[in-house]
Design a protein around this motif. Structure first.
Motif, PDB file in Angstrom:
ATOM      1  N   ASP A 179     -13.801 -39.536  -1.123  1.00 14.45           N
ATOM      2  CA  ASP A 179     -13.583 -38.278  -0.433  1.00 14.45           C
ATOM      3  C   ASP A 179     -12.102 -38.134  -0.120  1.00 14.45           C
ATOM      4  O   ASP A 179     -11.300 -39.017  -0.430  1.00 14.45           O
ATOM      5  CB  ASP A 179     -14.435 -38.171   0.849  1.00 14.45           C
ATOM      6  CG  ASP A 179     -14.341 -39.418   1.717  1.00 14.45           C
ATOM      7  OD1 ASP A 179     -13.361 -40.182   1.548  1.00 14.45           O
ATOM      8  OD2 ASP A 179     -15.224 -39.639   2.560  1.00 14.45           O
ATOM      9  N   THR A 180     -11.750 -37.009   0.466  1.00 11.65           N
ATOM     10  CA  THR A 180     -10.359 -36.718   0.813  1.00 11.65           C
ATOM     11  C   THR A 180     -10.219 -36.675   2.324  1.00 11.65           C
ATOM     12  O   THR A 180     -11.092 -36.131   3.016  1.00 11.65           O
ATOM     13  CB  THR A 180      -9.920 -35.366   0.209  1.00 11.65           C
ATOM     14  OG1 THR A 180     -10.006 -35.441  -1.218  1.00 11.65           O
ATOM     15  CG2 THR A 180      -8.496 -35.008   0.604  1.00 11.65           C
ATOM     16  N   ALA A 181      -9.132 -37.242   2.854  1.00  8.02           N
ATOM     17  CA  ALA A 181      -8.858 -37.210   4.285  1.00  8.02           C
ATOM     18  C   ALA A 181      -7.728 -36.226   4.559  1.00  8.02           C
ATOM     19  O   ALA A 181      -6.704 -36.227   3.855  1.00  8.02           O
ATOM     20  CB  ALA A 181      -8.488 -38.598   4.790  1.00  8.02           C
ATOM     21  N   GLU A 182      -7.919 -35.392   5.584  1.00 13.74           N
ATOM     22  CA  GLU A 182      -6.940 -34.345   5.891  1.00 13.74           C
ATOM     23  C   GLU A 182      -6.734 -34.262   7.399  1.00 13.74           C
ATOM     24  O   GLU A 182      -7.683 -34.387   8.184  1.00 13.74           O
ATOM     25  CB  GLU A 182      -7.435 -33.000   5.345  1.00 13.74           C
ATOM     26  CG  GLU A 182      -6.478 -31.845   5.538  1.00 13.74           C
ATOM     27  CD  GLU A 182      -7.052 -30.546   4.998  1.00 13.74           C
ATOM     28  OE1 GLU A 182      -7.505 -29.711   5.808  1.00 13.74           O
ATOM     29  OE2 GLU A 182      -7.071 -30.369   3.762  1.00 13.74           O
ATOM     30  N   ALA A 183      -5.508 -34.050   7.823  1.00 15.56           N
ATOM     31  CA  ALA A 183      -5.182 -33.957   9.245  1.00 15.56           C
ATOM     32  C   ALA A 183      -5.678 -32.638   9.825  1.00 15.56           C
ATOM     33  O   ALA A 183      -5.533 -31.584   9.215  1.00 15.56           O
ATOM     34  CB  ALA A 183      -3.677 -34.078   9.451  1.00 15.56           C
ATOM     35  N   ILE A 184      -6.287 -32.728  11.018  1.00 16.93           N
ATOM     36  CA  ILE A 184      -6.649 -31.525  11.786  1.00 16.93           C
ATOM     37  C   ILE A 184      -5.625 -31.426  12.912  1.00 16.93           C
ATOM     38  O   ILE A 184      -5.704 -32.135  13.897  1.00 16.93           O
ATOM     39  CB  ILE A 184      -8.066 -31.629  12.373  1.00 16.93           C
ATOM     40  CG1 ILE A 184      -9.096 -31.854  11.268  1.00 16.93           C
ATOM     41  CG2 ILE A 184      -8.408 -30.385  13.177  1.00 16.93           C
ATOM     42  CD1 ILE A 184     -10.506 -32.074  11.789  1.00 16.93           C
ATOM     43  N   GLY A 185      -4.624 -30.581  12.757  1.00 17.20           N
ATOM     44  CA  GLY A 185      -3.528 -30.559  13.716  1.00 17.20           C
ATOM     45  C   GLY A 185      -2.555 -31.699  13.431  1.00 17.20           C
ATOM     46  O   GLY A 185      -2.585 -32.327  12.371  1.00 17.20           O
ATOM     47  N   GLU A 186      -1.661 -31.959  14.382  1.00 15.13           N
ATOM     48  CA  GLU A 186      -0.686 -33.034  14.233  1.00 15.13           C
ATOM     49  C   GLU A 186      -1.373 -34.392  14.404  1.00 15.13           C
ATOM     50  O   GLU A 186      -2.172 -34.579  15.324  1.00 15.13           O
ATOM     51  CB  GLU A 186       0.428 -32.895  15.279  1.00 15.13           C
ATOM     52  CG  GLU A 186       1.197 -31.581  15.191  1.00 15.13           C
ATOM     53  CD  GLU A 186       2.018 -31.481  13.925  1.00 15.13           C
ATOM     54  OE1 GLU A 186       2.584 -32.503  13.514  1.00 15.13           O
ATOM     55  OE2 GLU A 186       2.096 -30.375  13.349  1.00 15.13           O
ATOM     56  N   VAL A 187      -1.054 -35.332  13.518  1.00 15.24           N
ATOM     57  CA  VAL A 187      -1.712 -36.645  13.519  1.00 15.24           C
ATOM     58  C   VAL A 187      -0.666 -37.754  13.374  1.00 15.24           C
ATOM     59  O   VAL A 187       0.310 -37.602  12.637  1.00 15.24           O
ATOM     60  CB  VAL A 187      -2.740 -36.750  12.358  1.00 15.24           C
ATOM     61  CG1 VAL A 187      -3.299 -38.166  12.244  1.00 15.24           C
ATOM     62  CG2 VAL A 187      -3.875 -35.755  12.568  1.00 15.24           C
ATOM     63  N   GLU A 188      -0.897 -38.860  14.091  1.00 14.03           N
ATOM     64  CA  GLU A 188      -0.069 -40.055  13.940  1.00 14.03           C
ATOM     65  C   GLU A 188      -0.968 -41.216  13.523  1.00 14.03           C
ATOM     66  O   GLU A 188      -1.989 -41.474  14.162  1.00 14.03           O
ATOM     67  CB  GLU A 188       0.655 -40.396  15.244  1.00 14.03           C
ATOM     68  CG  GLU A 188       1.676 -39.355  15.664  1.00 14.03           C
ATOM     69  CD  GLU A 188       2.388 -39.725  16.952  1.00 14.03           C
ATOM     70  OE1 GLU A 188       2.169 -40.856  17.445  1.00 14.03           O
ATOM     71  OE2 GLU A 188       3.160 -38.893  17.468  1.00 14.03           O
ATOM     72  N   LEU A 189      -0.585 -41.903  12.432  1.00 13.22           N
ATOM     73  CA  LEU A 189      -1.390 -42.988  11.883  1.00 13.22           C
ATOM     74  C   LEU A 189      -0.583 -44.274  11.801  1.00 13.22           C
ATOM     75  O   LEU A 189       0.568 -44.264  11.335  1.00 13.22           O
ATOM     76  CB  LEU A 189      -1.900 -42.626  10.482  1.00 13.22           C
ATOM     77  CG  LEU A 189      -2.799 -41.397  10.345  1.00 13.22           C
ATOM     78  CD1 LEU A 189      -3.150 -41.182   8.878  1.00 13.22           C
ATOM     79  CD2 LEU A 189      -4.068 -41.562  11.159  1.00 13.22           C
ATOM     80  N   ALA A 190      -1.184 -45.376  12.236  1.00 14.80           N
ATOM     81  CA  ALA A 190      -0.596 -46.693  12.012  1.00 14.80           C
ATOM     82  C   ALA A 190      -1.015 -47.166  10.623  1.00 14.80           C
ATOM     83  O   ALA A 190      -2.181 -47.057  10.246  1.00 14.80           O
ATOM     84  CB  ALA A 190      -1.071 -47.673  13.083  1.00 14.80           C
ATOM     85  N   MET A 191      -0.057 -47.676   9.859  1.00 14.86           N
ATOM     86  CA  MET A 191      -0.307 -48.080   8.474  1.00 14.86           C
ATOM     87  C   MET A 191      -0.415 -49.608   8.407  1.00 14.86           C
ATOM     88  O   MET A 191       0.525 -50.326   8.742  1.00 14.86           O
ATOM     89  CB  MET A 191       0.829 -47.607   7.574  1.00 14.86           C
ATOM     90  CG  MET A 191       1.339 -46.199   7.878  1.00 14.86           C
ATOM     91  SD  MET A 191       0.176 -44.908   7.444  1.00 14.86           S
ATOM     92  CE  MET A 191       0.432 -44.847   5.683  1.00 14.86           C
TER      93      MET A 191
END
Length: 353
Positions: free
Chosen positions: A222-234
């Motif tokens: 599937d595809t992941a998409e941000a809803i609004g502003e998002v911060e992700l730790a990698m």
């Protein structure tokens, strides 16, 4: 008892406001001009400020701008009360950061409803901040405390920011890292043969993304998409694999996550296939409410686009809109400025059984 600051130069209007607010059970303080109002806001720190726009010395716009620049006052809800009704005046006030704009002559119930709404939002923000502080403190627990490898795994990682609707990973691509949501909301979805979107998962602060494909070493389904502003730790693939190989507790937690994820997706697919339209819409509303209302606050609005809600329910956007209108007419929900508020959670829950 909440404290309300009234900044109003007209003695008759000011006395009327003070009387109304005191009868409603509020502690009221007041000022006769903008300069005095700023001083009282900075020294007394009220819970809500009601300010006339046309004030001597400093007008309401300047008062709001000065308070917004003060770290101790910038988060106090600010309500303009004025006889000006031009759209440009309203727009300017809201652009400066006002929380509401009430015109004179005003209905006392409208004013009290606005104050109550601002106080509820203020309390909810405080609870959310407390929850976020607890999350941060939990992520920083030293090794001598209760050990949680999933939380220690994300410490001191590079954080990447994503804009609204920006794709995080794409269906068909191979994973290179594990994602942890530090801030914001994310949806994962698939597209059917007709290009219709079906949301497969909703995720928010504290959730991991992409671990299933990473573990199985397969392409994303599937595809992941941000809803609004998002911060992700990698978290690099190798780091994740090394922890799994050497930490039995981590392996158990990942297995538990996978099992819960599979169970939720199976239940959602069954609902999409067999449930009625009303049942699908009710389930989608409750899912978003439960997922993002972390403190279970009763007056939290659902700021989720109609397109996303329809994709989550697996129905056409037009059908969802009609069903939401029915729910509103039945007083199960309330819709204010496009935001949905659940008013009868128990009845919506009954629809899902």
């Amino acid at each position: 008892m909440p404290t309300i600051l009234v900044i109003e130069d007209n003695p008759t209007v000011r006395d009327s406001l003070v009387e109304i607010l005191q009868l409603a059970g509020y502690d009221v303080i007041f000022a006769g001009n903008g300069k005095q109002g700023i001083h009282m806001a900075e020294t007394r720190h009220p819970d809500v400020i009601i300010c006339d726009l046309s004030l001597p010395i400093l007008d309401g716009y300047v008062v709001l701008q000065i308070l917004n620049s003060n770290e101790a006052c910038c988060k106090i809800p600010f309500i303009f009360l004025t006889a000006r009704t031009e759209r440009s005046d309203v727009r300017m006030g809201m652009n400066l950061g006002a929380d509401d704009y009430i015109t004179k002559p005003f209905d006392p119930s409208d004013l009290l409803n606005s104050i109550e709404c601002q106080l509820k939002k203020l309390e909810n923000n405080r609870l959310v901040q407390l929850h976020e502080m607890q999350m941060v403190s939990e992520l920083c627990i030293p090794e001598s405390a209760d050990y949680n490898p999933l939380k220690t795994l994300v410490m001191d990682r590079n954080v990447r920011r994503f804009r609204k609707r920006q794709v995080i990973y794409q269906e068909g691509n191979y994973p290179s890292c594990l994602y942890f949501i530090v801030k914001g909301k994310v949806k994962t979805f698939i597209l059917d043969e007709d290009g219709k979107e079906l949301i497969t998962e909703l995720a928010c602060e504290g959730d991991f993304l992409g671990y299933a494909a990473l573990l199985e070493q397969i392409r994303y389904v599937d595809t992941a998409e941000a809803i609004g502003e998002v911060e992700l730790a990698m978290i690099p693939h190798n780091d994740f694999e090394n922890v799994l190989a050497n930490d039995a507790v981590m392996r158990q937690q990942v297995i538990r996550l996978l099992a819960e994820n599979i169970e939720e997706k199976e239940a959602q697919l069954l609902k999409t296939a067999y449930d009625s339209l009303r049942k699908k819409a009710a389930a989608a509303l409750l899912m978003v409410y439960k997922k993002y209302n972390i403190v279970d606050y009763t007056d939290v609005g659902i700021n989720f686009s109609r397109g996303n809600l329809a994709a989550l329910a697996g129905v056409a956007k037009e059908s969802l809109a009609r069903t939401l209108a029915e729910f509103r007419d039945e007083q199960l929900i309330e819709i204010r400025r496009g935001t949905i508020y659940i008013r009868d959670k128990d009845k919506l829950t009954q629809f899902c059984k």
